[in-house]
Design a protein around this motif. Structure first.
Motif, PDB file in Angstrom:
ATOM      1  N   GLY A  67     -32.703   2.877  22.019  1.00  0.00           N
ATOM      2  CA  GLY A  67     -31.287   3.183  21.897  1.00  0.00           C
ATOM      3  C   GLY A  67     -30.629   3.321  23.257  1.00  0.00           C
ATOM      4  O   GLY A  67     -31.107   4.084  24.108  1.00  0.00           O
ATOM      5  N   CYS A  85     -37.217   5.980  21.065  1.00  0.00           N
ATOM      6  CA  CYS A  85     -35.975   6.317  20.375  1.00  0.00           C
ATOM      7  C   CYS A  85     -34.820   5.964  21.296  1.00  0.00           C
ATOM      8  O   CYS A  85     -33.973   5.149  20.959  1.00  0.00           O
ATOM      9  CB  CYS A  85     -35.971   7.812  20.042  1.00  0.00           C
ATOM     10  SG  CYS A  85     -34.438   8.369  19.278  1.00  0.00           S
ATOM     11  N   ALA A  86     -34.808   6.557  22.478  1.00  0.00           N
ATOM     12  CA  ALA A  86     -33.748   6.291  23.446  1.00  0.00           C
ATOM     13  C   ALA A  86     -34.353   5.715  24.719  1.00  0.00           C
ATOM     14  O   ALA A  86     -35.447   6.103  25.130  1.00  0.00           O
ATOM     15  CB  ALA A  86     -33.004   7.578  23.783  1.00  0.00           C
ATOM     16  N   LYS A 103     -26.472   6.377  21.702  1.00  0.00           N
ATOM     17  CA  LYS A 103     -27.148   7.242  20.724  1.00  0.00           C
ATOM     18  C   LYS A 103     -26.151   8.055  19.915  1.00  0.00           C
ATOM     19  O   LYS A 103     -25.406   8.859  20.482  1.00  0.00           O
ATOM     20  CB  LYS A 103     -28.075   8.234  21.440  1.00  0.00           C
ATOM     21  CG  LYS A 103     -29.190   7.607  22.243  1.00  0.00           C
ATOM     22  CD  LYS A 103     -30.175   6.819  21.414  1.00  0.00           C
ATOM     23  CE  LYS A 103     -30.840   7.638  20.317  1.00  0.00           C
ATOM     24  NZ  LYS A 103     -31.608   6.767  19.419  1.00  0.00           N
ATOM     25  N   ARG A 108     -25.355  11.192  18.105  1.00  0.00           N
ATOM     26  CA  ARG A 108     -25.990  12.507  18.046  1.00  0.00           C
ATOM     27  C   ARG A 108     -25.095  13.507  17.330  1.00  0.00           C
ATOM     28  O   ARG A 108     -23.876  13.515  17.553  1.00  0.00           O
ATOM     29  CB  ARG A 108     -26.289  13.015  19.462  1.00  0.00           C
ATOM     30  CG  ARG A 108     -27.215  12.095  20.279  1.00  0.00           C
ATOM     31  CD  ARG A 108     -28.580  11.878  19.643  1.00  0.00           C
ATOM     32  NE  ARG A 108     -29.332  13.098  19.491  1.00  0.00           N
ATOM     33  CZ  ARG A 108     -30.102  13.614  20.446  1.00  0.00           C
ATOM     34  NH1 ARG A 108     -30.213  12.988  21.605  1.00  0.00           N
ATOM     35  NH2 ARG A 108     -30.770  14.730  20.247  1.00  0.00           N
ATOM     36  N   SER A 114     -35.091  12.481  23.196  1.00  0.00           N
ATOM     37  CA  SER A 114     -34.669  12.639  21.797  1.00  0.00           C
ATOM     38  C   SER A 114     -35.811  12.250  20.873  1.00  0.00           C
ATOM     39  O   SER A 114     -36.577  11.336  21.166  1.00  0.00           O
ATOM     40  CB  SER A 114     -33.408  11.811  21.489  1.00  0.00           C
ATOM     41  OG  SER A 114     -33.658  10.441  21.597  1.00  0.00           O
ATOM     42  N   GLN A 130     -26.548  11.435  25.081  1.00  0.00           N
ATOM     43  CA  GLN A 130     -25.869  10.378  24.334  1.00  0.00           C
ATOM     44  C   GLN A 130     -26.363   8.973  24.693  1.00  0.00           C
ATOM     45  O   GLN A 130     -25.784   7.980  24.254  1.00  0.00           O
ATOM     46  CB  GLN A 130     -24.350  10.463  24.581  1.00  0.00           C
ATOM     47  CG  GLN A 130     -23.741  11.859  24.449  1.00  0.00           C
ATOM     48  CD  GLN A 130     -23.371  12.230  23.022  1.00  0.00           C
ATOM     49  OE1 GLN A 130     -22.833  11.424  22.290  1.00  0.00           O
ATOM     50  NE2 GLN A 130     -23.697  13.449  22.609  1.00  0.00           N
ATOM     51  N   GLY A 131     -27.422   8.883  25.453  1.00  0.00           N
ATOM     52  CA  GLY A 131     -27.946   7.556  25.803  1.00  0.00           C
ATOM     53  C   GLY A 131     -27.438   7.097  27.164  1.00  0.00           C
ATOM     54  O   GLY A 131     -26.457   7.615  27.687  1.00  0.00           O
TER      55      GLY A 131
END
Lengths: 339, 339, 339, 339
Positions: free
Chosen positions: B130, B104-105, B133, B135, B310, B142-143
């Motif tokens: 990602g 995902c991330a 991200k 959110r 995440s 937030q990545g």
């Protein structure tokens, strides 16, 4: 908290369980009857570990469900072995995918015979068809009624098929059960509790269609209404839910199939005809259902969809049903199944 | 009414079409620019047969869409031949199902390398992940941002994969396009029109994910924003819609796949990870998507889902992804496809 | 678990809170910057009573939110006193109901002047109007852009009104903020996080419209994006959600108004025009919103709805807006409010 | 196309209408019986102007509905004058707002008497209360049954109130009709057509609650089932619909109230208790309903909500109901109504 009582428990033992639960929590109620499944509901008791252990330990208790769910008997947690429901030559929940096919509504002997022919040619073992039709408008075609039931029975017998057809009210149950092999509870009746009660108190298998707004918990709660009345032969059917998206008639919730298979031991089939409402989408939806693990499919076929009295746009032509069956036969072995 | 102008039309001819339409109806507006796709919108003209014929007959007109839909360039009616979008070694819309896999991330080089290893082992040709991200909470992870982009590029190069990753705002487009092979528009950005404009004005292929409440018409309208800016390399992705049913994260609208394939010439893939939000349901959902005709799958895989920053619950373990790939290889030949 | 840091806390104290949380749970992340609101997210810590007490006791901690919600700064639990947001002469959240009125899109100086006239006559203090229009189709009218902004500013000044208008991307923020008194984040941008970030980093008040698929938690999470960047002037707007029911354009979630008033200290207004999409329903919806406790209404009015370039069917005529204002003046005193 | 036959038409005239329609279109079906309302459905005839005029012109025809809707008798187009339904001293659809109050379920004589006391004190004219309870789980409290009906009757008589209570199956209709003044069709029974048929064939007024996923057309189609069986005393009730948003139990569709008032001549009331499921939201929802034009409210009140056997969280305390009534009395005169 729901507590499943062992079928072998004596009345004294049951009373003892009730007393223990009441002492700890204040209220406990017994459901079911001697000889059938019995469940005790204990109010507001999800978190009391001590009580849980005390009640669990009792010899009369088979299982305790601490989560707040509306069903017990349908739960795979309670009954881990998958249930097989037999109707005619079909085994719902067995290795073979069961196919039920036929028109939306029974219209005439000729229409039904031609649909049955297509069903047989495609490997179906059940003939579907509505004799009593629930319709949004009182001014729409409401089905042929008892005459339709007789046509279904005669045609199915001629073609060696079993009959599945909808029953709409408790009063209709005896006459439908006398002529059909499997009683369908339509999606509009998913929370018609007196009707669930009535089909639970007779012996014919039941095809329970998910309501267009049923959550998974509500769906299984409705299954438990039938199971708790003594009828263990229940097959669930995903048939599309109502969402914001109206590009198709309903939104086919294909993931409900594997989710239900995790939560319940009951067989799960799909109705790609109502789920899509559009013949050109029935085939991909049916393949998707099979790939997702469905135990069967119930599909509308009509010799002349353009002249159907109801739901013509979603009916397959006989040749299309055959093409679908061919596709299914090619793909099912990849999952160790057959048609 | 939407009118597609031929790419060979002269400016005089375009003006003439505008004049004819205005004379008949009062208002006609030209969209697009010389050298790219151009469309004329004629207001309130769906039923005027005479005008339709007059405008249609003009040499500058390629196609007229009389129905009130928000898209032209994405329409299969306008462009009947299926589009193939090439990204690295992948051909979206070709006979082979394209597999994109990854976390995902992006969390760390090690996590990404192990995910890429699993992706390659399962036959994937793209690495997803990602870096930026979106959110729900500003207080969620937030990545890794630009650092994540570089990790993606380096890892993908090491394993011979192409990179697909999300871009969240017009300003990010240049830096993401410099490092990725395919730009993902996330479901929350489906109607972020300035962003669609920005990815439409650059050359890298775009993966456009359906919004959780997008109708099919809105989805294709958003595709037309990109196409009309000059970028023809758009792949659509069904990723689950939001409905009343919260038993799973989203409701996977599997029938949207064949429906989109009817309405548009663009490739259509599925994201069974976001559609279900639950690893145990990803495999059946992925099989269902493939059986329904998806051109590809984008799947989350994580070496250690329990520690993911995440969406851990929906990530497959490497062995699970491999098992899914094996199932897909067994079933796809039934539809004349491969992995 | 989210922990709000006191604005007076020293850096040493903040580090100490982070260290305590990490020691107990493994991961704690600090968001925000010195001088602005700062929040610590502690992972997976909802149930640990001991830690809660230890962290709570720290001098640097203002509040701990144990429930798993995506917002802190918008929470009434954290900030019990209702916030008043001032825009021109309007006080959102004060005793008087604030009225914003104007056309869906700015079309011409004449159209805007006549709408502003109607707004003033009905007691409005803000002029609404779209200069940049988010449209489903790239071939629909996209607004007059910067020219529209200038028309809004000039017309509002002429009539003594404040301007509220939509901003669609981070790059547009400076030019819109230069001319408008309040920046609207449209429903399609509710999770455009880079845009929320941008309006959070400037000083003009923000009108945040709920997305058509936003849950209440997501809505308030988006508000926290703005608040956490340092802009405390946020007004929320319920504008209808997307449901299965398409008899009207959206389903007006009137109960969201009192629910939001319970959960957040921010003012809450309603947009009955988009919520219904039908002029004949705007008046009852507006009255319902006022009766449910809305702090304001934003309503579309057009001098000639039949010729509007967008959303004509939902625009009130000037006389209808006046009639609504009269009804509101009659009913509001029953709740101790006025118009 | 639906054609309403004049009640004064002779059988010869009716046959003539059928013949004309069949000649032009091929199929026409007559619904209803001599002496009651009769409707002819003509298949697929929405656009044939000539036929429309020919059929319309016939002396036996009262009205033709060309739009494809499932109802006729409920339509305001057919019956422009608002219907008033009288139950005890209440006049649904008259100038005064009708209030029905009482517990969700009848639990005991004491509980019911205290609820009735609160109802009377707040100006209610009907006592509500469930004797037969539809519950998702078979293991939940199912109501006191016939005993509950008798308690309702006795308590209502003591306090000078009328009784409204739910009936769940056709067989229950006679016994419920014998003791109640108004029969409630619950939301789960909205498309229980045999039940609609049964309440349509008796004389007591019917309170028809919208299903949680009923479209407006379906809701009015169900009303026509009752009306077409000969019972004209139908009151509609909006009670919240099921949407993606689960922050509250249901989404209260307040705009359905004025929309229904436009489409039908039947009275429309609201149930803010089920619509919200949360006592603190019942008051604003009730005020919103009244402001939107509801002809009445049905509200749950319980002397001790914390000990209620069902739906305690949504029941008002007697003092809260009184406070709501006071608010309503203050605001209703603004709309020319009273409580």
């Amino acid at each position: 908290m729901l507590v499943l009582i062992r079928s072998t428990a004596s009345e004294t033992e049951v009373c003892d369980v009730l007393a223990r639960a009441e002492k700890l929590r204040g209220r406990a109620v017994l459901f079911g009857r001697v000889g059938g499944p019995r469940v005790v509901r204990v109010e507001g008791a999800s978190a009391d570990e001590e009580m849980l252990r005390s009640v669990l330990a009792h010899v009369a208790v088979e299982k305790v469900l601490a989560r707040d769910i509306p069903y017990v008997l349908a739960s795979r947690e309670v009954h881990p072995v998958s249930t097989i429901v037999r109707v005619g030559s079909a085994e719902f929940g067995g290795p073979a995918l069961v196919l039920a096919a036929g028109p939306c509504a029974v219209e005439s002997r000729d229409q039904l015979r031609r649909a049955a022919e297509a069903a047989v040619a495609s490997g179906a073992s059940l003939l579907r068809g509505g004799a009593f039709k629930p319709r949004t408008s009182p001014y729409s075609f409401q089905g042929l009624g008892v005459e339709g039931l007789h046509l279904l029975r005669e045609t199915a017998d001629e073609f060696g098929l079993a009959v599945v057809t909808e029953v709409m009210s408790p009063e209709q149950v005896p006459e439908v059960a006398a002529l059909a092999d499997m009683l369908q509870i339509g999606s509009r009746s998913i929370q018609n509790f007196p009707l669930l009660d009535a089909v639970g108190r007779q012996a014919k298998p039941v095809l329970l269609k998910r309501g267009m707004m049923s959550t998974i918990d509500e769906f299984l709660g409705s299954a438990d209404y039938i199971l708790s009345r003594g009828n263990p032969h229940v097959v669930l059917c995903e048939r599309g839910i109502r969402t914001f998206d109206r590009a198709v008639r309903n939104t086919f919730d294909v993931v409900a199939i594997p989710l239900l298979k995790q939560l319940t031991h009951l067989p799960v089939i799909a109705d790609p005809s109502h789920a899509t409402g559009q013949a050109s989408l029935v085939r991909p939806a049916a393949r998707a259902a099979a790939a997702a693990g469905a135990d069967g499919l119930i599909i509308e076929v009509h010799p002349d969809p353009a002249r159907a009295l109801s739901d013509g746009p979603q009916a397959l032509r006989p040749a299309e049903l055959l093409a679908l069956a061919t596709e299914l036969r090619a793909m099912l072995p990849a999952f160790g199944r057959s048609l």
